[in-house]
Design a protein around this motif. Structure first.
Motif, mmCIF file in Angstrom:
data_model
loop_
_atom_site.group_PDB
_atom_site.id
_atom_site.type_symbol
_atom_site.label_atom_id
_atom_site.label_comp_id
_atom_site.label_asym_id
_atom_site.label_seq_id
_atom_site.Cartn_x
_atom_site.Cartn_y
_atom_site.Cartn_z
ATOM 1 N N THR A 89 35.111 17.462 -1.031
ATOM 2 C CA THR A 89 35.086 17.452 0.425
ATOM 3 C C THR A 89 34.526 18.783 0.901
ATOM 4 O OG1 THR A 89 37.024 16.011 0.526
ATOM 5 C CG2 THR A 89 36.451 17.200 2.526
ATOM 6 N N VAL A 90 33.471 18.725 1.709
ATOM 7 C CA VAL A 90 32.811 19.938 2.208
ATOM 8 C C VAL A 90 32.848 19.920 3.725
ATOM 9 C CG1 VAL A 90 30.698 21.303 2.220
ATOM 10 C CG2 VAL A 90 31.315 19.964 0.184
ATOM 11 N N ARG A 91 33.595 20.856 4.292
ATOM 12 C CA ARG A 91 33.723 20.937 5.754
ATOM 13 C C ARG A 91 34.104 19.592 6.368
ATOM 14 N NH1 ARG A 91 30.580 25.633 7.071
ATOM 15 N NH2 ARG A 91 31.099 27.141 5.429
ATOM 16 N N GLY A 92 35.029 18.898 5.714
ATOM 17 C CA GLY A 92 35.517 17.637 6.239
ATOM 18 C C GLY A 92 34.681 16.418 5.892
ATOM 19 N N ILE A 93 33.611 16.589 5.140
ATOM 20 C CA ILE A 93 32.728 15.486 4.761
ATOM 21 C C ILE A 93 32.916 15.184 3.280
ATOM 22 C CG2 ILE A 93 30.329 14.715 4.543
ATOM 23 C CD1 ILE A 93 29.641 16.469 6.925
ATOM 24 N N ASP A 94 33.212 13.932 2.950
ATOM 25 C CA ASP A 94 33.366 13.515 1.557
ATOM 26 C C ASP A 94 31.994 13.374 0.908
ATOM 27 O OD1 ASP A 94 36.076 13.426 1.989
ATOM 28 O OD2 ASP A 94 36.130 11.263 2.334
ATOM 29 N N VAL A 95 31.873 13.894 -0.301
ATOM 30 C CA VAL A 95 30.589 13.907 -1.000
ATOM 31 C C VAL A 95 30.771 13.409 -2.432
ATOM 32 C CG1 VAL A 95 28.621 15.307 -1.727
ATOM 33 C CG2 VAL A 95 29.837 15.879 0.382
ATOM 34 N N ASP A 96 29.948 12.435 -2.827
ATOM 35 C CA ASP A 96 29.872 12.008 -4.228
ATOM 36 C C ASP A 96 28.790 12.841 -4.903
ATOM 37 O OD1 ASP A 96 31.766 9.901 -4.222
ATOM 38 O OD2 ASP A 96 30.337 8.640 -3.171
ATOM 39 N N VAL A 97 29.130 13.449 -6.029
ATOM 40 C CA VAL A 97 28.165 14.271 -6.766
ATOM 41 C C VAL A 97 27.951 13.674 -8.148
ATOM 42 C CG1 VAL A 97 27.584 16.559 -7.623
ATOM 43 C CG2 VAL A 97 28.942 16.328 -5.532
ATOM 44 N N ILE A 98 26.717 13.450 -8.503
ATOM 45 C CA ILE A 98 26.350 12.987 -9.833
ATOM 46 C C ILE A 98 25.524 14.081 -10.500
ATOM 47 C CG2 ILE A 98 25.198 11.200 -11.194
ATOM 48 C CD1 ILE A 98 27.556 10.165 -9.634
ATOM 49 N N TYR A 99 26.041 14.603 -11.609
ATOM 50 C CA TYR A 99 25.297 15.598 -12.380
ATOM 51 C C TYR A 99 24.482 14.872 -13.457
ATOM 52 C CZ TYR A 99 28.355 19.113 -10.269
ATOM 53 O OH TYR A 99 29.025 19.925 -9.378
ATOM 54 N N LYS A 100 23.206 15.133 -13.468
ATOM 55 C CA LYS A 100 22.344 14.447 -14.434
ATOM 56 C C LYS A 100 21.200 15.359 -14.846
ATOM 57 C CE LYS A 100 21.484 10.962 -11.747
ATOM 58 N NZ LYS A 100 20.840 9.717 -11.197
ATOM 59 N N ASP A 101 20.406 14.887 -15.793
ATOM 60 C CA ASP A 101 19.287 15.683 -16.307
ATOM 61 C C ASP A 101 18.088 15.565 -15.374
ATOM 62 O OD1 ASP A 101 20.809 16.405 -18.498
ATOM 63 O OD2 ASP A 101 20.164 14.672 -19.668
ATOM 64 N N VAL A 102 18.208 16.207 -14.214
ATOM 65 C CA VAL A 102 17.106 16.245 -13.247
ATOM 66 C C VAL A 102 16.771 17.698 -12.956
ATOM 67 C CG1 VAL A 102 17.678 14.026 -12.216
ATOM 68 C CG2 VAL A 102 18.743 16.098 -11.323
ATOM 69 N N LYS A 103 15.590 17.911 -12.417
ATOM 70 C CA LYS A 103 15.121 19.276 -12.187
ATOM 71 C C LYS A 103 15.652 19.846 -10.883
ATOM 72 C CE LYS A 103 10.888 22.040 -11.974
ATOM 73 N NZ LYS A 103 9.408 22.021 -12.067
ATOM 74 N N ASN A 104 15.654 19.030 -9.824
ATOM 75 C CA ASN A 104 16.022 19.518 -8.499
ATOM 76 C C ASN A 104 17.231 18.778 -7.944
ATOM 77 O OD1 ASN A 104 13.748 21.334 -8.302
ATOM 78 N ND2 ASN A 104 12.479 19.512 -7.997
ATOM 79 N N LEU A 105 17.947 19.433 -7.040
ATOM 80 C CA LEU A 105 19.089 18.818 -6.371
ATOM 81 C C LEU A 105 18.607 17.966 -5.209
ATOM 82 C CD1 LEU A 105 22.478 20.414 -5.529
ATOM 83 C CD2 LEU A 105 21.133 19.443 -3.670
ATOM 84 N N HIS A 106 19.175 16.770 -5.082
ATOM 85 C CA HIS A 106 18.795 15.867 -4.004
ATOM 86 C C HIS A 106 20.035 15.414 -3.255
ATOM 87 C CE1 HIS A 106 16.772 12.697 -1.767
ATOM 88 N NE2 HIS A 106 17.737 11.875 -2.143
ATOM 89 N N ILE A 107 19.955 15.448 -1.915
ATOM 90 C CA ILE A 107 21.065 15.014 -1.064
ATOM 91 C C ILE A 107 20.618 13.798 -0.269
ATOM 92 C CG2 ILE A 107 22.639 15.629 0.819
ATOM 93 C CD1 ILE A 107 22.343 18.551 -0.007
ATOM 94 N N GLY A 108 21.427 12.749 -0.303
ATOM 95 C CA GLY A 108 21.128 11.548 0.463
ATOM 96 C C GLY A 108 22.290 11.159 1.356
ATOM 97 N N VAL A 109 21.973 10.588 2.517
ATOM 98 C CA VAL A 109 22.987 10.107 3.454
ATOM 99 C C VAL A 109 22.710 8.617 3.668
ATOM 100 C CG1 VAL A 109 24.037 10.358 5.731
ATOM 101 C CG2 VAL A 109 23.111 12.367 4.558
ATOM 102 N N TYR A 110 23.715 7.780 3.382
ATOM 103 C CA TYR A 110 23.467 6.349 3.294
ATOM 104 C C TYR A 110 24.303 5.557 4.308
ATOM 105 C CZ TYR A 110 21.390 7.832 -1.098
ATOM 106 O OH TYR A 110 20.619 8.475 -2.034
ATOM 107 N N PRO A 111 23.709 4.456 4.810
ATOM 108 C CA PRO A 111 24.435 3.575 5.720
ATOM 109 C C PRO A 111 25.471 2.769 4.940
ATOM 110 C CG PRO A 111 22.286 2.648 5.210
ATOM 111 C CD PRO A 111 22.327 4.004 4.573
ATOM 112 N N PRO A 112 26.455 2.164 5.656
ATOM 113 C CA PRO A 112 26.537 2.158 7.124
ATOM 114 C C PRO A 112 27.340 3.313 7.701
ATOM 115 C CG PRO A 112 28.181 0.710 6.220
ATOM 116 C CD PRO A 112 27.426 1.247 5.045
ATOM 117 N N MET A 113 28.109 4.028 6.851
ATOM 118 C CA MET A 113 29.057 5.006 7.370
ATOM 119 C C MET A 113 28.604 6.448 7.189
ATOM 120 S SD MET A 113 32.493 3.014 6.081
ATOM 121 C CE MET A 113 33.158 4.526 5.478
#
Length: 240
Positions: free
Chosen positions: A9-33
């Protein structure tokens, strides 16, 4: 590809984090909520990911606000032939106009509304909302009692309310739990997931590694239930 997951939880926002073998960090915000999901390189730790999320918070909040402000399907007119969901099952509405007290009942695969001929669509929607609340009030006591015994805790108070961005919430100090009335439309497994999730907050305030381990221990398939719930619209998902 190796992966690992975290839930923070970051500043009141719940976040799912998946650590994987990728080069860059990507943040996505998805519907409906406005669910926030982060794909992070395995070399980063939780603190580094948390900092990256904080740096992108203005963008995340804008995306979540746009989703919340997005136009939704028009309100149901509450006429015969419309579809409405009850505990995850689609049921056709049948409206029976007659004098007397309004009520709803399940008749086979139909949801039947008995209502006065002069009742407006708004009044009919209020009757349906009240009926959904009755469904939850009839189901939650046994469900909560089941998990009170399993978790060795007590839920002193719970309330059903309509919420725009959450399926449930918990006040850890008072142990008061709130359930979104929309849960009566979803599969019962989703309601149980929310109950266990909120009761687990009695032990751990935030979505830490400890919280995840507790959920894994008591409800091993919680991720599947969460995904099923979050893949559903929050409201107005019925169609004609």
């Amino acid at each position: 590809m190796s992966t690992a997951s975290a839930y923070m939880t970051v500043r009141g926002i719940d976040v799912d984090v998946i650590y994987k073998d990728v080069k860059n960090l990507h943040i996505g915000v998805y519907p409906p909520m406005g669910r926030v999901r982060v794909a992070a390189p395995s070399r980063l730790d939780d603190d580094q990911v948390r900092l990256a999320i904080i740096q992108r918070l203005p963008w995340i909040k804008r995306q979540r606000q746009e989703l919340q402000d997005a136009p939704r399907q028009s309100e149901r007119e509450m006429v015969t032939g419309e579809s409405h969901y009850v505990w995850g099952l689609r049921r056709r509405l049948k409206v029976v106009e007659r004098p007397g007290r309004a009520h709803l009942e399940i008749d086979g695969e139909r949801l039947v509304l008995y209502v006065s001929p002069d009742a407006s669509p708004e009044t009919r929607r209020k009757h349906l909302d009240q009926w959904y609340r009755q469904q939850l009030r009839a189901t939650l006591p046994d469900l909560i009692a089941k998990w009170e015994a399993k978790l060795a805790v007590s839920v002193p108070r719970w309330t059903i309310r309509r919420m725009k961005t959450k399926w449930g919430s918990c006040n850890r100090e008072t142990r008061h739990i709130w359930f979104n009335v929309e849960l009566a439309k979803k599969h019962p497994d989703c309601l149980e997931y929310i109950a266990v999730h909120e009761m687990t907050h009695y032990f751990e305030r935030n979505h830490t590694e400890k919280f995840i381990k507790l959920m894994d221990t008591h409800l091993p398939d919680w991720r599947g239930r969460r995904d099923e719930l979050n893949g559903s619209p929050l409201a107005e998902e019925e169609w004609k």
